[in-house]
Design a protein around this motif. Structure first.
Motif, short mmCIF file in Angstrom:
data_model
loop_
_atom_site.label_atom_id
_atom_site.label_comp_id
_atom_site.label_asym_id
_atom_site.label_seq_id
_atom_site.Cartn_x
_atom_site.Cartn_y
_atom_site.Cartn_z
N TYR A 68 0.82 -1.22 0.00
CA TYR A 68 0.00 0.00 0.00
C TYR A 68 0.85 1.27 0.00
CZ TYR A 68 0.78 0.08 5.06
OH TYR A 68 1.35 0.12 6.31
N THR A 87 3.68 -1.33 -8.23
CA THR A 87 2.98 -2.49 -8.79
C THR A 87 2.47 -3.37 -7.66
OG1 THR A 87 4.93 -3.96 -8.88
CG2 THR A 87 4.57 -2.48 -10.76
N ASP A 88 1.31 -3.94 -7.86
CA ASP A 88 0.78 -4.90 -6.89
C ASP A 88 -0.36 -5.67 -7.54
OD1 ASP A 88 1.29 -5.16 -3.70
OD2 ASP A 88 -0.76 -5.79 -4.18
N TYR A 89 -0.57 -6.91 -7.07
CA TYR A 89 -1.68 -7.72 -7.55
C TYR A 89 -3.03 -7.24 -6.99
CZ TYR A 89 1.20 -11.57 -9.41
OH TYR A 89 2.06 -12.35 -10.14
N ASN A 90 -2.99 -6.59 -5.84
CA ASN A 90 -4.20 -6.32 -5.08
C ASN A 90 -4.66 -4.88 -5.30
OD1 ASN A 90 -5.87 -5.53 -2.75
ND2 ASN A 90 -5.42 -7.58 -1.99
N GLN A 91 -5.85 -4.71 -5.86
CA GLN A 91 -6.36 -3.37 -6.14
C GLN A 91 -6.58 -2.59 -4.85
OE1 GLN A 91 -7.05 -1.90 -9.42
NE2 GLN A 91 -6.86 -0.20 -7.99
N ASN A 93 -4.87 -2.70 -2.11
CA ASN A 93 -3.57 -2.16 -1.69
C ASN A 93 -3.22 -0.90 -2.46
OD1 ASN A 93 -3.13 -4.22 0.16
ND2 ASN A 93 -1.83 -5.42 -1.20
N LEU A 94 -3.41 -0.95 -3.77
CA LEU A 94 -3.05 0.20 -4.60
C LEU A 94 -3.99 1.39 -4.36
CD1 LEU A 94 -2.13 -1.60 -7.94
CD2 LEU A 94 -0.59 -0.71 -6.17
N ASP A 95 -5.25 1.10 -4.05
CA ASP A 95 -6.17 2.19 -3.71
C ASP A 95 -5.72 2.89 -2.43
OD1 ASP A 95 -7.72 1.63 -5.92
OD2 ASP A 95 -9.23 0.47 -4.80
N ARG A 113 0.22 0.77 -11.01
CA ARG A 113 -0.22 -0.24 -11.96
C ARG A 113 -0.56 -1.56 -11.26
NH1 ARG A 113 3.35 -0.48 -17.30
NH2 ARG A 113 1.63 -1.94 -17.74
N LEU A 114 -1.69 -2.10 -11.65
CA LEU A 114 -2.19 -3.36 -11.09
C LEU A 114 -1.70 -4.54 -11.92
CD1 LEU A 114 -4.22 -4.84 -9.13
CD2 LEU A 114 -5.94 -4.52 -10.94
N GLY A 115 -1.20 -5.58 -11.25
CA GLY A 115 -0.83 -6.80 -11.96
C GLY A 115 0.49 -7.38 -11.50
#
Length: 209
Positions: A68, A87-91, A93-95, A113-115
Motif C-alpha cells: 500500500y 505495482t501490486d496484484y491487489n487493487q 492495496n493500490l487504492d 499499476r495493477l498486476g
C-alpha cells in the motif's frame, strides 16, 4: 530480530529525531500495517531508501511489489525529477497507496499499476532503481528477466534477504533456499557489484556494472 533488541531500539529512537518525514502520514501507514499485520520495510529501511535515492538522483524507480505504498513513500519523497512505478496484484492495496501518497502530496511523482510486477517492469527501459519486495522465491527469476532493463550503473535493492536468519540453516525450506540462491547469484555475477546490509531483515544493494 537480526540486530540485538537494544541496538534496534536505539536506532529506532534516532529515526524519530528526523524532521524530513511527514509524521502524520507515516504514523497512519505504520498503524495500518500493525493493525492488519501487513509487512512493511519500516523506518530504518525507509530512510535508507530515501538516502540512496537522494544520492542516485534517479529518473525512474520501479517497485516489484508495492503493497500500500510505504516504500514508495520514501522513494517519492526523495526523488526530484522522475517517477516511481508502484505495482501490486491487489487493487485494494493500490487504492490505499493512492490515498496515502495523495495525502503526502506525492501522487504526481508516482505511476500506479495493477498486476504482475515483473511483467509490468518489463515495459520499462533504463530503470535507475529496481526494488524487490514481492514473493521471495521469485527474486532470482525476476532479476534474470529484468537485468537488461536496468541502466548501466542502475541499482537493485531487495528486501528480506536475511529472511529472519533462516539463511543460516543447513537444511532450509524452499523459500529460504531460493533467497540464498538469489543472494549468491547477486554476489557472484560479474554484471553486479553487491553488498548485503543487515538493516531490519537484510537488504541487498547492487549496482549494475
Amino acid at each position: 530480530m537480526i540486530l540485538f533488541e537494544d541496538v534496534q531500539r536505539y536506532i529506532d529512537k534516532l529515526n524519530y529525531l528526523s524532521k524530513v518525514e511527514d509524521e502524520d502520514i507515516l504514523n497512519q501507514m505504520e498503524e495500518f500495517a500493525q493493525k492488519e499485520g501487513f509487512p512493511i520495510v519500516g523506518r530504518s529501511v525507509g530512510r535508507f531508501l530515501y538516502l540512496i535515492t537522494k544520492l542516485k538522483n534517479p529518473k525512474l524507480i520501479v517497485e516489484v511489489g508495492s503493497g500500500y505504498g510505504y516504500s514508495a513513500y520514501w522513494f517519492a519523497k526523495a526523488i526530484s525529477k522522475g517517477k516511481v512505478v508502484l505495482t501490486d496484484y491487489n487493487q485494494d492495496n493500490l487504492d490505499k497507496a493512492r490515498i496515502f501518497l495523495s495525502k503526502a502530496g506525492l501522487i504526481e511523482k508516482v505511476e500506479i499499476r495493477l498486476g504482475n510486477g515483473v511483467e509490468i517492469a518489463k515495459d520499462y527501459k533504463n530503470i535507475d532503481i529496481l526494488f524487490f519486495d514481492h514473493e521471495k522465491a521469485k527474486y532470482l527469476d525476476s532479476i534474470l528477466m529484468l537485468k537488461d532493463n536496468l541502466n548501466s550503473g542502475g541499482l537493485v535493492i531487495a528486501d528480506n534477504t536475511l529472511w529472519h536468519g533462516k539463511v543460516l540453516e543447513e537444511a532450509p525450506d524452499r523459500q529460504t533456499k531460493k533467497i540464498k540462491e538469489f543472494n549468491e547469484y547477486m554476489f557472484s555475477s560479474p554484471e553486479f557489484f553487491t553488498t548485503l546490509i543487515p538493516l531490519r531483515d537484510g537488504l541487498i544493494l547492487s549496482v549494475k556494472v
